[in-house]
Design a protein around this motif. Structure first.
Motif, PDB file in Angstrom:
ATOM      1  N   LYS A 250     -21.933  40.506 -14.221  1.00  0.00           N
ATOM      2  CA  LYS A 250     -21.742  40.968 -12.846  1.00  0.00           C
ATOM      3  C   LYS A 250     -21.590  42.468 -12.735  1.00  0.00           C
ATOM      4  N   LYS A 251     -21.706  43.170 -13.874  1.00  0.00           N
ATOM      5  CA  LYS A 251     -21.454  44.606 -13.850  1.00  0.00           C
ATOM      6  C   LYS A 251     -22.452  45.324 -12.961  1.00  0.00           C
ATOM      7  N   GLY A 252     -21.969  46.308 -12.232  1.00  0.00           N
ATOM      8  CA  GLY A 252     -22.841  47.172 -11.457  1.00  0.00           C
ATOM      9  C   GLY A 252     -23.460  46.489 -10.266  1.00  0.00           C
ATOM     10  N   LYS A 253     -22.897  46.691  -9.112  1.00  0.00           N
ATOM     11  CA  LYS A 253     -23.462  46.106  -7.905  1.00  0.00           C
ATOM     12  C   LYS A 253     -24.762  46.793  -7.543  1.00  0.00           C
ATOM     13  N   LYS A 254     -25.743  45.985  -7.127  1.00  0.00           N
ATOM     14  CA  LYS A 254     -27.033  46.542  -6.744  1.00  0.00           C
ATOM     15  C   LYS A 254     -26.877  47.404  -5.499  1.00  0.00           C
ATOM     16  N   LEU A 255     -27.524  48.557  -5.529  1.00  0.00           N
ATOM     17  CA  LEU A 255     -27.454  49.435  -4.371  1.00  0.00           C
ATOM     18  C   LEU A 255     -28.188  48.835  -3.179  1.00  0.00           C
ATOM     19  N   LEU A 256     -29.279  48.128  -3.452  1.00  0.00           N
ATOM     20  CA  LEU A 256     -30.031  47.447  -2.402  1.00  0.00           C
ATOM     21  C   LEU A 256     -30.570  46.157  -2.993  1.00  0.00           C
ATOM     22  N   ASP A 257     -30.073  45.049  -2.507  1.00  0.00           N
ATOM     23  CA  ASP A 257     -30.379  43.748  -3.101  1.00  0.00           C
ATOM     24  C   ASP A 257     -31.678  43.197  -2.521  1.00  0.00           C
ATOM     25  N   PHE A 258     -32.769  43.349  -3.291  1.00  0.00           N
ATOM     26  CA  PHE A 258     -34.067  42.855  -2.833  1.00  0.00           C
ATOM     27  C   PHE A 258     -34.240  41.364  -3.117  1.00  0.00           C
ATOM     28  N   SER A 259     -33.258  40.735  -3.758  1.00  0.00           N
ATOM     29  CA  SER A 259     -33.376  39.303  -4.035  1.00  0.00           C
ATOM     30  C   SER A 259     -33.333  38.466  -2.755  1.00  0.00           C
ATOM     31  N   ILE A 260     -32.908  39.067  -1.647  1.00  0.00           N
ATOM     32  CA  ILE A 260     -32.879  38.311  -0.389  1.00  0.00           C
ATOM     33  C   ILE A 260     -34.286  37.937   0.071  1.00  0.00           C
ATOM     34  N   PHE A 261     -35.305  38.621  -0.456  1.00  0.00           N
ATOM     35  CA  PHE A 261     -36.680  38.259  -0.082  1.00  0.00           C
ATOM     36  C   PHE A 261     -37.102  36.931  -0.705  1.00  0.00           C
ATOM     37  N   SER A 262     -36.327  36.413  -1.646  1.00  0.00           N
ATOM     38  CA  SER A 262     -36.604  35.078  -2.177  1.00  0.00           C
ATOM     39  C   SER A 262     -36.046  33.989  -1.263  1.00  0.00           C
ATOM     40  N   ASN A 263     -35.313  34.389  -0.234  1.00  0.00           N
ATOM     41  CA  ASN A 263     -34.764  33.456   0.741  1.00  0.00           C
ATOM     42  C   ASN A 263     -35.798  33.251   1.848  1.00  0.00           C
ATOM     43  N   ARG A 264     -36.307  32.034   1.955  1.00  0.00           N
ATOM     44  CA  ARG A 264     -37.343  31.764   2.963  1.00  0.00           C
ATOM     45  C   ARG A 264     -36.825  31.959   4.382  1.00  0.00           C
ATOM     46  N   GLY A 265     -35.555  31.640   4.590  1.00  0.00           N
ATOM     47  CA  GLY A 265     -34.984  31.839   5.924  1.00  0.00           C
ATOM     48  C   GLY A 265     -34.990  33.300   6.330  1.00  0.00           C
ATOM     49  N   PHE A 266     -34.717  34.193   5.376  1.00  0.00           N
ATOM     50  CA  PHE A 266     -34.729  35.620   5.673  1.00  0.00           C
ATOM     51  C   PHE A 266     -36.147  36.099   5.991  1.00  0.00           C
ATOM     52  N   ILE A 267     -37.140  35.605   5.273  1.00  0.00           N
ATOM     53  CA  ILE A 267     -38.532  35.988   5.541  1.00  0.00           C
ATOM     54  C   ILE A 267     -38.942  35.543   6.943  1.00  0.00           C
ATOM     55  N   ILE A 268     -38.592  34.306   7.296  1.00  0.00           N
ATOM     56  CA  ILE A 268     -38.935  33.789   8.625  1.00  0.00           C
ATOM     57  C   ILE A 268     -38.255  34.610   9.707  1.00  0.00           C
ATOM     58  N   TYR A 269     -36.987  34.921   9.515  1.00  0.00           N
ATOM     59  CA  TYR A 269     -36.245  35.712  10.503  1.00  0.00           C
ATOM     60  C   TYR A 269     -36.853  37.103  10.662  1.00  0.00           C
ATOM     61  N   THR A 270     -37.222  37.744   9.565  1.00  0.00           N
ATOM     62  CA  THR A 270     -37.762  39.102   9.616  1.00  0.00           C
ATOM     63  C   THR A 270     -39.093  39.143  10.372  1.00  0.00           C
ATOM     64  N   ILE A 271     -39.974  38.198  10.081  1.00  0.00           N
ATOM     65  CA  ILE A 271     -41.272  38.159  10.773  1.00  0.00           C
ATOM     66  C   ILE A 271     -41.066  37.912  12.268  1.00  0.00           C
ATOM     67  N   SER A 272     -40.195  36.959  12.583  1.00  0.00           N
ATOM     68  CA  SER A 272     -39.934  36.651  13.991  1.00  0.00           C
ATOM     69  C   SER A 272     -39.334  37.849  14.720  1.00  0.00           C
ATOM     70  N   LYS A 273     -38.420  38.556  14.060  1.00  0.00           N
ATOM     71  CA  LYS A 273     -37.769  39.707  14.700  1.00  0.00           C
ATOM     72  C   LYS A 273     -38.761  40.844  14.916  1.00  0.00           C
ATOM     73  N   PHE A 274     -39.691  41.029  13.997  1.00  0.00           N
ATOM     74  CA  PHE A 274     -40.704  42.070  14.165  1.00  0.00           C
ATOM     75  C   PHE A 274     -41.563  41.794  15.400  1.00  0.00           C
ATOM     76  N   ILE A 275     -42.007  40.547  15.550  1.00  0.00           N
ATOM     77  CA  ILE A 275     -42.826  40.180  16.720  1.00  0.00           C
ATOM     78  C   ILE A 275     -42.011  40.323  17.996  1.00  0.00           C
ATOM     79  N   LEU A 276     -40.728  39.953  17.933  1.00  0.00           N
ATOM     80  CA  LEU A 276     -39.868  40.029  19.113  1.00  0.00           C
ATOM     81  C   LEU A 276     -39.718  41.463  19.609  1.00  0.00           C
TER      82      LEU A 276
END
Length: 543
Positions: A250-276
């Motif tokens: 767990k050493k060293g917290k990521k400055l920007l966690d790009f692992s959230i792009f493996s979350n399908r819910g986050f991808i769906i939300y991002t695309i929908s928010k862009f169109i909105l």
């Protein structure tokens, strides 16, 4: 959000949100920050006519001040996430408040429009961005059960401040001129520092204190009588080393966690928010000019925005209360889709409004739907990614929204200049919002809900993207249980020792007795019912 542990470089365990107490003070600070962030870029527009006279520029040149503020608010999202993950929320907010205030104070001494872009635009916009994002993160850490209501109340700061800052700016302009108004506005922005100061992080050090106390207690419990005390102390030290070895990943917290792009819910939300965002802000921007073109007087046309703001003030907290209901909260994504669908259909149905009464009706329904969208947008994101990854998620989402903000309203303005027809623009904006609503609802149902029913539940991994607050808390509890099981090992056991069952022990004892009887000597002794030492274990090398 606290900083990483200075000794071990690891994140402290999340503390259960209090859902009240000091959280209400944090909520009020978030209310003020949200109001300044969204209302301030619009409120400075009252100074544009005086700026045009002093600097001999056009309206489009002065409008870039508000555009730069909004671009900094959205486009610097990843930078804010990195700073929050590295230094924590409170220091970042204090720096942001100083930057926002100094930007407006320096703007009061500028001599050309370029200097205004750099001070009021870039510096103040960056300062508000460094306040807005951390305030939402702190709100998520202090509220869990009441988080929808908290998000709705905090979002209400935008219409409240918009309805107050614009008249205040007009009064300051008449009495002190635009330079005096900018100077006083800069002083008001120092309140962002006060809001940052109240963002007290939760007591993250409580778990470490409890672990130290538990280690001392277990060391006393494991100390045997006589000359074996050194072995007990060495076992305690070995247990602590094992803890550190387990915590090393767990050493060293990521400055920007790009692992959230493996979350399908986050991808769906991002695309929908862009169109909105492509169509959400177009109607309120063009509404006043549209009303004037239909023959509505200037004062009545300007009053239409006040109607939207007044309805918006009550719509956001009310929607937050509805989203917090037990039977609604698990389906908050569908409620967000309904809010967007309601907003889009309002734009489409009101495209042919040709009189003042029709425009007032449009403003009432638009204010309700716009308030619902504003109250739910960040609540849905928190529910998808969890509070631990929200700092990275919101930064990336705001960056993507920045491109939509720069595409949507300017494109609508060019279409108006080319077609000279507002009706087409309302149809187009409403269609984009409806498309985003349908995409979010259908993708959530098809990709997420059906996937949960068909696929077996994945293994809970705190490092994987998309982990919720509950999953992360369960993983911490599991780690604590593993550490506690390590602490209760017998003092005589070593790292390469194996726990032997009674059947294995009897089997080895029978072999030894067949060869010569008695218990074997040395390190590889085994428990035997006939008289061997019960504290001895078998090492792997003896098999």
């Amino acid at each position: 959000m606290g900083r990483a542990d200075p000794e071990e470089g690891q994140l402290p365990a999340p503390v259960k949100p209090p859902d009240g107490g000091w959280g209400w003070i944090v909520l009020f600070g978030c209310f003020v920050i949200t109001g300044f962030s969204y209302a301030f870029p619009k409120a400075v527009s009252v100074y544009f006519k005086e700026l045009m006279k002093d600097f001999h520029v056009g309206y489009s040149d002065t409008a870039w001040i508000s555009s730069i503020m909004l671009a900094m608010l959205y486009g610097t999202g990843p930078v804010c996430s990195i700073m929050v993950n590295q230094f924590g929320c409170r220091p970042v907010m204090l720096i942001g408040g100083l930057l926002a205030s100094s930007g407006m104070i320096l703007a009061s001494f500028t001599t050309n429009i370029i200097e205004l872009y750099l001070t009021a635009g870039v510096l103040t916009g960056l300062g508000m961005a460094l306040n807005f994002q951390p305030s939402l993160i702190m709100l998520g850490t202090y509220f869990d059960k009441r988080r929808p209501l908290a998000n709705g109340l905090a979002a209400a700061g935008s219409p409240v401040f918009l309805s107050s800052l614009s008249p205040l700016g007009q009064v300051l302009l008449e009495k002190f001129g635009w330079r005096g108004g900018f100077l006083i506005m800069g002083g008001l922005l120092l309140n962002c520092c006060t809001c940052g100061a109240v963002m007290r992080p939760l007591d993250m050090g409580m778990k470490r204190k409890m672990e130290k106390a538990r280690d001392k207690y277990e060391a006393k419990e494991m100390l045997p009588i006589g000359g074996k005390s050194e072995e007990g102390i060495s076992t305690t030290d070995g247990t602590k080393k094992a803890k550190k070895a387990k915590k090393k990943p767990k050493k060293g917290k990521k400055l920007l966690d790009f692992s959230i792009f493996s979350n399908r819910g986050f991808i769906i939300y991002t695309i929908s928010k862009f169109i909105l965002v492509l169509g959400l802000f177009v109607p309120p921007i063009l509404l006043v000019n549209y009303a004037k073109d239909t023959g509505v007087p200037d004062t009545e046309a300007a009053f239409l925005l006040s109607i939207i703001g007044f309805i918006d003030i009550f719509a956001r907290p009310a929607c937050g209360m509805v989203a917090g209901l037990k039977w609604v909260r698990p389906h908050v994504a569908y409620l967000f889709s309904f809010a967007m669908l309601f907003n889009g259909l309002t734009d489409i149905c009101s495209a042919r409004a040709s009189n003042y009464t029709g425009l007032v009706i449009f403003c009432v329904f638009f204010g309700i739907s716009y308030g619902m969208v504003g109250a739910l947008q960040f609540e849905v994101l928190m529910a998808i990614v969890g509070s631990q990854k929200f700092s990275s998620a919101i930064g990336l989402v705001l960056l993507i929204e920045a491109f939509a903000v720069l595409i949507g309203p300017p494109s609508a303005g060019r279409l108006v200049d080319a077609l000279k027809n507002y009706e087409v623009i309302f149809y187009l904006a409403g269609s984009e919002v409806v498309l985003s609503a349908l995409f979010l609802a259908m993708a959530t149902y098809c990709c997420l809900n059906r996937g949960k029913n068909k696929e077996p539940p994945p293994e809970k991994n705190p490092s994987a993207g998309g982990g919720s607050d509950t999953e992360e808390a369960e993983s911490d509890v599991q780690e604590d249980e593993e550490h506690s099981s390590d602490n209760h090992q017998p003092p005589h056991s070593t790292d390469n020792a194996v726990v032997v069952t009674s059947e294995e022990a009897n089997h080895v004892a029978e072999e030894q007795s067949g060869e010569g009887g008695g218990c074997p000597e040395g390190d590889g002794e085994v428990l035997a019912r006939d008289g061997c030492n019960a504290d001895q274990t078998v090492e792997r090398d003896s098999f």
